[in-house]
Design an enzyme around this catalytic site. Structure first.
Site, PDB file in Angstrom:
ATOM      1  CG  HIS A  73      -2.149  -0.911   0.964  1.00 44.77           C
ATOM      2  ND1 HIS A  73      -3.341  -0.787   1.625  1.00 44.77           N
ATOM      3  CD2 HIS A  73      -2.311  -1.973   0.133  1.00 44.77           C
ATOM      4  CE1 HIS A  73      -4.187  -1.731   1.212  1.00 44.77           C
ATOM      5  NE2 HIS A  73      -3.582  -2.466   0.323  1.00 44.77           N
ATOM      6  CG  ASP A  74       5.060   3.290   1.580  1.00 50.40           C
ATOM      7  OD1 ASP A  74       4.553   4.423   1.443  1.00 50.40           O
ATOM      8  OD2 ASP A  74       6.273   3.120   1.802  1.00 50.40           O
ATOM      9  N   GLY A  79       4.239   6.041  -4.484  1.00 52.73           N
ATOM     10  CA  GLY A  79       5.566   5.410  -4.434  1.00 52.73           C
ATOM     11  C   GLY A  79       5.964   4.975  -3.038  1.00 52.73           C
ATOM     12  CG  ASP A  81       5.964   8.196  -0.272  1.00 54.92           C
ATOM     13  OD1 ASP A  81       5.287   7.241   0.174  1.00 54.92           O
ATOM     14  OD2 ASP A  81       5.447   9.245  -0.677  1.00 54.92           O
ATOM     15  CB  SER A  83       2.999   8.409   2.039  1.00 53.48           C
ATOM     16  OG  SER A  83       2.753   7.384   1.098  1.00 53.48           O
ATOM     17  N   PRO A 171      -6.164  -0.901  -5.298  1.00 54.29           N
ATOM     18  CG  PRO A 171      -4.892  -2.849  -5.492  1.00 54.29           C
ATOM     19  CD  PRO A 171      -4.794  -1.409  -5.126  1.00 54.29           C
ATOM     20  CG  HIS A 201      -4.773 -11.755  -1.228  1.00 55.45           C
ATOM     21  ND1 HIS A 201      -5.464 -11.219  -2.287  1.00 55.45           N
ATOM     22  CD2 HIS A 201      -4.224 -10.698  -0.571  1.00 55.45           C
ATOM     23  CE1 HIS A 201      -5.337  -9.892  -2.270  1.00 55.45           C
ATOM     24  NE2 HIS A 201      -4.584  -9.554  -1.247  1.00 55.45           N
TER      25      HIS A 201
HETATM   26  C1  HEM Z   1      -5.530  -6.886  -7.093  1.00 61.13           C
HETATM   27  C2  HEM Z   1      -4.932  -6.346  -6.109  1.00 61.13           C
HETATM   28  C3  HEM Z   1      -5.311  -6.500  -4.672  1.00 61.13           C
HETATM   29  C4  HEM Z   1      -6.538  -6.421  -4.090  1.00 61.13           C
HETATM   30  C5  HEM Z   1      -7.862  -6.114  -4.752  1.00 61.13           C
HETATM   31  C6  HEM Z   1      -6.336  -6.667  -2.683  1.00 61.13           C
HETATM   32  C7  HEM Z   1      -7.335  -6.657  -1.744  1.00 61.13           C
HETATM   33  C8  HEM Z   1      -7.170  -6.990  -0.422  1.00 61.13           C
HETATM   34  C9  HEM Z   1      -8.206  -6.953   0.566  1.00 61.13           C
HETATM   35  C10 HEM Z   1      -9.646  -6.531   0.331  1.00 61.13           C
HETATM   36  C11 HEM Z   1      -7.670  -7.370   1.732  1.00 61.13           C
HETATM   37  C12 HEM Z   1      -8.362  -7.485   3.073  1.00 61.13           C
HETATM   38  C13 HEM Z   1      -8.056  -6.289   3.919  1.00 61.13           C
HETATM   39  C14 HEM Z   1      -9.219  -5.379   4.074  1.00 61.13           C
HETATM   40  O1  HEM Z   1     -10.304  -5.851   4.413  1.00 61.13           O
HETATM   41  O2  HEM Z   1      -9.046  -4.177   3.834  1.00 61.13           O
HETATM   42  C15 HEM Z   1      -6.285  -7.687   1.485  1.00 61.13           C
HETATM   43  C16 HEM Z   1      -5.420  -8.170   2.426  1.00 61.13           C
HETATM   44  C17 HEM Z   1      -4.102  -8.445   2.183  1.00 61.13           C
HETATM   45  N1  HEM Z   1      -3.421  -8.164   1.029  1.00 61.13           N
HETATM   46 FE1  HEM Z   1      -4.213  -7.586  -0.722  1.00 61.13          FE
HETATM   47  N2  HEM Z   1      -5.014  -6.918  -2.457  1.00 61.13           N
HETATM   48  C18 HEM Z   1      -4.355  -6.827  -3.639  1.00 61.13           C
HETATM   49  C19 HEM Z   1      -3.009  -6.981  -3.854  1.00 61.13           C
HETATM   50  C20 HEM Z   1      -2.103  -7.309  -2.874  1.00 61.13           C
HETATM   51  C21 HEM Z   1      -0.683  -7.358  -3.068  1.00 61.13           C
HETATM   52  C22 HEM Z   1       0.040  -6.998  -4.355  1.00 61.13           C
HETATM   53  C23 HEM Z   1      -0.128  -7.735  -1.883  1.00 61.13           C
HETATM   54  C24 HEM Z   1       1.304  -7.940  -1.488  1.00 61.13           C
HETATM   55  C25 HEM Z   1       2.340  -7.816  -2.243  1.00 61.13           C
HETATM   56  C26 HEM Z   1      -1.223  -7.943  -0.966  1.00 61.13           C
HETATM   57  C27 HEM Z   1      -1.090  -8.398   0.320  1.00 61.13           C
HETATM   58  C28 HEM Z   1      -2.127  -8.555   1.207  1.00 61.13           C
HETATM   59  C29 HEM Z   1      -1.959  -9.148   2.533  1.00 61.13           C
HETATM   60  C30 HEM Z   1      -0.695  -9.761   3.101  1.00 61.13           C
HETATM   61  C31 HEM Z   1      -3.206  -9.063   3.147  1.00 61.13           C
HETATM   62  C32 HEM Z   1      -3.554  -9.494   4.570  1.00 61.13           C
HETATM   63  C33 HEM Z   1      -3.375  -8.319   5.498  1.00 61.13           C
HETATM   64  C34 HEM Z   1      -3.473  -8.666   6.979  1.00 61.13           C
HETATM   65  O3  HEM Z   1      -3.701  -9.813   7.333  1.00 61.13           O
HETATM   66  O4  HEM Z   1      -3.290  -7.743   7.813  1.00 61.13           O
HETATM   67  N3  HEM Z   1      -2.402  -7.663  -1.597  1.00 61.13           N
HETATM   68  N4  HEM Z   1      -6.009  -7.430   0.172  1.00 61.13           N
END
Ligand code: HEM
Ligand SMILES: *[C@@H]1O[C@H](CO)[C@@H](O)[C@H](O)[C@H]1NC(C)=O
Ligand SMILES: *[C@@H]1O[C@H](CO)[C@@H](O)[C@H](O)[C@H]1NC(C)=O
Ligand SMILES: *[C@@H]1O[C@H](CO)[C@@H](O)[C@H](O)[C@H]1NC(C)=O
Ligand SMILES: *[C@@H]1O[C@H](CO)[C@@H](O)[C@H](O)[C@H]1NC(C)=O
Length: 347
Positions: A73-74, A79, A81, A83, A171, A201
């Site tokens: 998210h950073d 970028g 940074d 933030s 995203p 995920h």
């Molecule tokens: C298509 C892109 C992505 C979408 C739509 C997406 C969406 C989400 C959502 C909805 C959550 C649940 C958190 C919440 O309810 O706000 C989540 C969690 C998470 N995402 Fe993504 N994500 C994406 C890409 C990524 C990428 C690129 C990474 C890492 C490089 C990532 C790593 C994670 C991790 C590790 C969690 C778990 C967070 C936790 O347990 O605290 N995600 N993501």
């Protein structure tokens, strides 16, 4: 922005009738970071980060996925940074990325970044940026759950601008593959990076909001609803979504891997499961359905070594996104506060 030249190329990522040419902004991936950046200025920094992460991997497991996501998210917004680390409480204003509903109370692991920063400052004050600390911490978090160690370059500077609105560009789990591909391309990431990084995920938690339990995914992700494994959906609904008026509905209570709630399932079983319609986020399932991505999903499902290698490479690339270098930005004294903002720090 650390863009030497706005160098924009048009590439045909993967040519299908449904996915037209996308513009890849390669200037967003900055190549001026270096591997030995702290060799003289702070030789112990990587050891300090890795020790703190190893400790948290045992005692504060939720921080591990939290930190991986924080780094993503950073980088994705303005970028890498630092933030994302700016805290609304300390500014007493809410226009920060952290406070944006896309992040909100769903972020975790910030306390670990602050622990690391405090430790690093004892050894080498005012030389290591919070953006670099977060990048190292995310790398070590990924290694702690099972990927091979990889080397990342450093030299990122911390941003001095605050604008939470940009977090609206993160995203969304209800977006379709076209939309996500477009958003990634704007940042210099490919559709392969999209599929590869989504393996994150396999661990962590979600808010019920935006999951298959909540979203009528047919609205945004056609075909996903039919593809979805109905008993899996029932399990997710049953386990994870408290009633909306319960106070915990908005919390991070939905495991992204409902069958194993901690970090052990890291890796390619995620791809195997989404291929069978077992996924918690509609956008994850969409990858297993869409013509441009489903073969990649199948490939990673059966090749853990390939996925790990590609994942590490994609993380290195992600970590170079629109970084500030040289004299740009600053080295923050506290990760939650820009240096010029004079507010006492709550430790
Ligand atoms: C298509 C892109 C992505 C979408 C739509 C997406 C969406 C989400 C959502 C909805 C959550 C649940 C958190 C919440 O309810 O706000 C989540 C969690 C998470 N995402 Fe993504 N994500 C994406 C890409 C990524 C990428 C690129 C990474 C890492 C490089 C990532 C790593 C994670 C991790 C590790 C969690 C778990 C967070 C936790 O347990 O605290 N995600 N993501
Ligand atoms: C490409 O990146 C540069 C530098 O970050 C930015 O100023 C520009 O708006 C980007 N262009 C597109 C089309 O995204
Ligand atoms: C979800 O979408 C489908 C298809 O458009 C529709 O039939 C159904 O009523 C919707 N369900 C809800 C709860 O909105
Ligand atoms: C729902 O959860 C309850 C209590 O945890 C459990 O007894 C029940 O079998 C679950 N139902 C489904 C469909 O998973
Ligand atoms: C995939 O499904 C298997 C079998 O149900 C389960 O053990 C594993 O934890 C799942 N992996 C993920 C990442 O959800």
């Amino acid at each position: 922005m650390a863009s030497p030249l706005p160098f924009i190329v048009t590439v045909l990522a993967i040519v299908t009738p449904s996915l037209a040419a996308v513009t890849v902004n390669t200037s967003a991936i900055i190549q001026t970071l270096s591997i030995d950046f702290y060799k003289r200025k702070c030789p112990s920094v990587e050891k300090i980060v890795s020790d703190v992460i190893k400790k948290n991997a045992l005692t504060n497991k939720g921080s591990i996925p939290g930190i991986i996501r924080l780094h993503f998210h950073d980088c994705f917004i303005t970028g890498c940074d630092g933030s994302i680390l700016l805290t609304p409480e300390r500014y007493n204003l809410y226009n920060t990325e952290m406070a944006h509903p896309a992040n909100g109370i769903s972020l975790r692991g910030m306390e670990v970044i602050n622990q690391i920063k405090t430790e690093v400052e004892k050894h080498c004050p005012n030389v290591v940026s919070c953006a670099d600390i977060l990048a190292y911490a995310a790398r070590d978090a990924i290694v702690s759950v099972g990927n091979p160690h990889y080397v990342i370059p450093a030299g990122r500077r911390d941003g001095v601008a605050i604008d939470g609105n940009f977090a609206g560009g993160l995203p969304k789990s209800i977006s379709n593959i076209e939309r996500l591909t477009e958003q990634y391309a704007e940042k210099g990431l490919t559709v392969e990076d999209l599929v590869v990084l989504e393996g994150s995920h396999s661990i962590g938690q979600s808010r019920c909001q935006g999951t298959i339990a909540e979203v009528n995914s047919t609205l945004e992700v056609p075909a996903v609803d039919n593809f979805l494994d109905k008993s899996y959906k029932a399990m997710v609904e049953n386990q994870s979504c408290a009633p909306k008026d319960s106070g915990v509905f908005w919390r991070l209570t939905t495991p992204l891997n409902p069958e194993k709630k901690v970090n052990e399932a890291w890796g390619v079983s995620f791809y195997e499961n989404i291929s069978k319609g077992k996924g918690v986020l509609p956008s994850d399932l969409a990858m297993a359905v869409h013509g441009t991505t489903k073969d990649m999903v199948k490939q990673y499902a059966s090749n853990a070594e390939l996925w790990k290698k590609k994942f590490n490479e994609a993380m290195i690339k992600l970590g170079k996104m629109n970084v500030l270098t040289g004299e740009q930005g600053e080295i923050r004294r506290h990760c939650g506060i820009i240096n010029s903002v004079n507010i006492p720090v709550k430790q």
